[in-house]
Design a protein around this motif. Structure first.
Motif, PDB file in Angstrom:
ATOM      1  N   LEU A  50      34.253  61.180  16.698  1.00 46.21           N
ATOM      2  CA  LEU A  50      33.452  60.446  17.665  1.00 46.21           C
ATOM      3  C   LEU A  50      31.970  60.735  17.469  1.00 46.21           C
ATOM      4  N   GLU A  51      31.612  61.967  17.195  1.00 44.00           N
ATOM      5  CA  GLU A  51      30.199  62.284  16.981  1.00 44.00           C
ATOM      6  C   GLU A  51      29.650  61.513  15.778  1.00 44.00           C
ATOM      7  N   ALA A  52      30.434  61.440  14.710  1.00 50.39           N
ATOM      8  CA  ALA A  52      30.001  60.673  13.535  1.00 50.39           C
ATOM      9  C   ALA A  52      29.808  59.204  13.889  1.00 50.39           C
ATOM     10  N   ALA A  53      30.769  58.621  14.604  1.00 54.87           N
ATOM     11  CA  ALA A  53      30.645  57.218  15.010  1.00 54.87           C
ATOM     12  C   ALA A  53      29.450  57.031  15.940  1.00 54.87           C
ATOM     13  N   ALA A  54      29.212  57.992  16.808  1.00 52.92           N
ATOM     14  CA  ALA A  54      28.110  57.892  17.770  1.00 52.92           C
ATOM     15  C   ALA A  54      26.758  57.841  17.069  1.00 52.92           C
ATOM     16  N   VAL A  55      26.546  58.709  16.100  1.00 54.44           N
ATOM     17  CA  VAL A  55      25.246  58.718  15.428  1.00 54.44           C
ATOM     18  C   VAL A  55      25.077  57.505  14.514  1.00 54.44           C
ATOM     19  N   LEU A  56      26.198  56.902  14.118  1.00 57.77           N
ATOM     20  CA  LEU A  56      26.158  55.726  13.239  1.00 57.77           C
ATOM     21  C   LEU A  56      26.251  54.390  13.979  1.00 57.77           C
ATOM     22  N   HIS A  57      26.532  54.396  15.257  1.00 59.68           N
ATOM     23  CA  HIS A  57      26.909  53.159  15.950  1.00 59.68           C
ATOM     24  C   HIS A  57      25.882  52.038  15.841  1.00 59.68           C
ATOM     25  N   ASP A  58      24.616  52.348  15.694  1.00 61.61           N
ATOM     26  CA  ASP A  58      23.576  51.310  15.660  1.00 61.61           C
ATOM     27  C   ASP A  58      22.961  51.087  14.276  1.00 61.61           C
ATOM     28  N   THR A  68      24.005  39.545   9.499  1.00 62.07           N
ATOM     29  CA  THR A  68      24.320  38.474  10.449  1.00 62.07           C
ATOM     30  C   THR A  68      23.413  38.502  11.673  1.00 62.07           C
ATOM     31  N   GLY A  69      22.773  39.644  11.936  1.00 65.41           N
ATOM     32  CA  GLY A  69      22.013  39.814  13.162  1.00 65.41           C
ATOM     33  C   GLY A  69      22.849  40.347  14.315  1.00 65.41           C
ATOM     34  N   PHE A  70      24.126  40.588  14.046  1.00 68.46           N
ATOM     35  CA  PHE A  70      25.033  41.178  15.042  1.00 68.46           C
ATOM     36  C   PHE A  70      25.338  42.591  14.580  1.00 68.46           C
ATOM     37  N   HIS A  71      24.675  43.569  15.180  1.00 69.58           N
ATOM     38  CA  HIS A  71      24.665  44.924  14.635  1.00 69.58           C
ATOM     39  C   HIS A  71      26.023  45.617  14.558  1.00 69.58           C
ATOM     40  N   PRO A  72      26.974  45.422  15.480  1.00 67.08           N
ATOM     41  CA  PRO A  72      28.267  46.092  15.283  1.00 67.08           C
ATOM     42  C   PRO A  72      28.979  45.620  14.010  1.00 67.08           C
ATOM     43  N   LEU A  73      28.960  44.320  13.761  1.00 68.88           N
ATOM     44  CA  LEU A  73      29.597  43.772  12.566  1.00 68.88           C
ATOM     45  C   LEU A  73      28.847  44.187  11.306  1.00 68.88           C
ATOM     46  N   LEU A  92      35.288  52.129  15.088  1.00 65.99           N
ATOM     47  CA  LEU A  92      34.525  52.462  16.298  1.00 65.99           C
ATOM     48  C   LEU A  92      33.148  51.807  16.280  1.00 65.99           C
ATOM     49  N   VAL A  93      32.482  51.824  15.138  1.00 60.44           N
ATOM     50  CA  VAL A  93      31.174  51.167  15.023  1.00 60.44           C
ATOM     51  C   VAL A  93      31.331  49.667  15.259  1.00 60.44           C
ATOM     52  N   ALA A  94      32.360  49.070  14.676  1.00 67.37           N
ATOM     53  CA  ALA A  94      32.586  47.627  14.803  1.00 67.37           C
ATOM     54  C   ALA A  94      32.794  47.202  16.249  1.00 67.37           C
TER      55      ALA A  94
END
Length: 192
Positions: A50-58, A68-73, A92-94
């Protein structure tokens, strides 16, 4: 990738993609990761994931990743296609912070759903909690204050404004579920 290696790699990649072009987004990502670390007592073996996904989420906001301009994708595709990242981190990022609803607003829901499965609900809730209780500058806040800030920043009639207002009930419910789990673990750990 070993768990410790996973978080070190995640911080390095996020810093490389966000710190110079988007310093405020980098500060937010660090704050979200700090919140993720605080959830260790309820996450067990998934805490570092979760910490890895959290720091990478954006990272999908980064000019190096945005397509695409849609940051999760965009972030998930970058992690999958350029980094061959752990599939759970990618998922998790997606899907962070009710991304399916924003994807729907953007006409990208089928792409997001088709390419990336949802991760375990407890981890999805945990990432919602971390993201939606952290300000753009990386400091703790409430989900109510965070959603109000997003609507003010983007405007209520924009794609992001409409999406976040639709997502508000689920975001608040997810943050309450995580807070309840934290309270339960804290209560169980108290001496009698």
């Amino acid at each position: 990738m070993a768990a410790v290696g996973l978080t070190g790699w995640a911080y390095s990649l996020s810093e490389a993609l966000l710190s110079d072009p988007l310093p405020r987004r980098w500060a937010h990502s660090l704050g979200v990761a700090e919140r993720a670390r605080s959830l260790g007592p309820i996450l067990g073996r998934d805490a570092e994931l979760l910490e890895a996904a959290a720091v990478l989420h954006d990272i999908g906001y980064s000019p190096a990743a945005a397509t695409t301009g849609f940051h999760p994708l965009d972030g998930a595709r970058f992690l999958r296609d350029h980094e061959q990242a752990d599939g759970r981190v990618v998922r998790l990022v997606a899907h962070h912070s009710c991304a399916l609803l924003e994807a729907e607003e953007r006409g990208l829901r089928q792409e997001l759903e088709g390419e990336f499965e949802l991760e375990h609900p407890e981890l999805v809730d945990a990432l919602v909690y971390c993201d939606m209780t952290t300000t753009p500058d990386g400091t703790p806040t409430t989900s109510e204050e965070r959603l109000d800030e997003i609507v003010r920043r983007y405007g209520p009639d924009t794609i992001v404004g409409r999406f976040i207002q639709r997502a508000a009930p689920e975001i608040h419910a997810a943050t309450k579920r995580v807070a309840a789990r934290l309270a339960q673990v804290s209560a169980e750990g108290q001496p009698i």
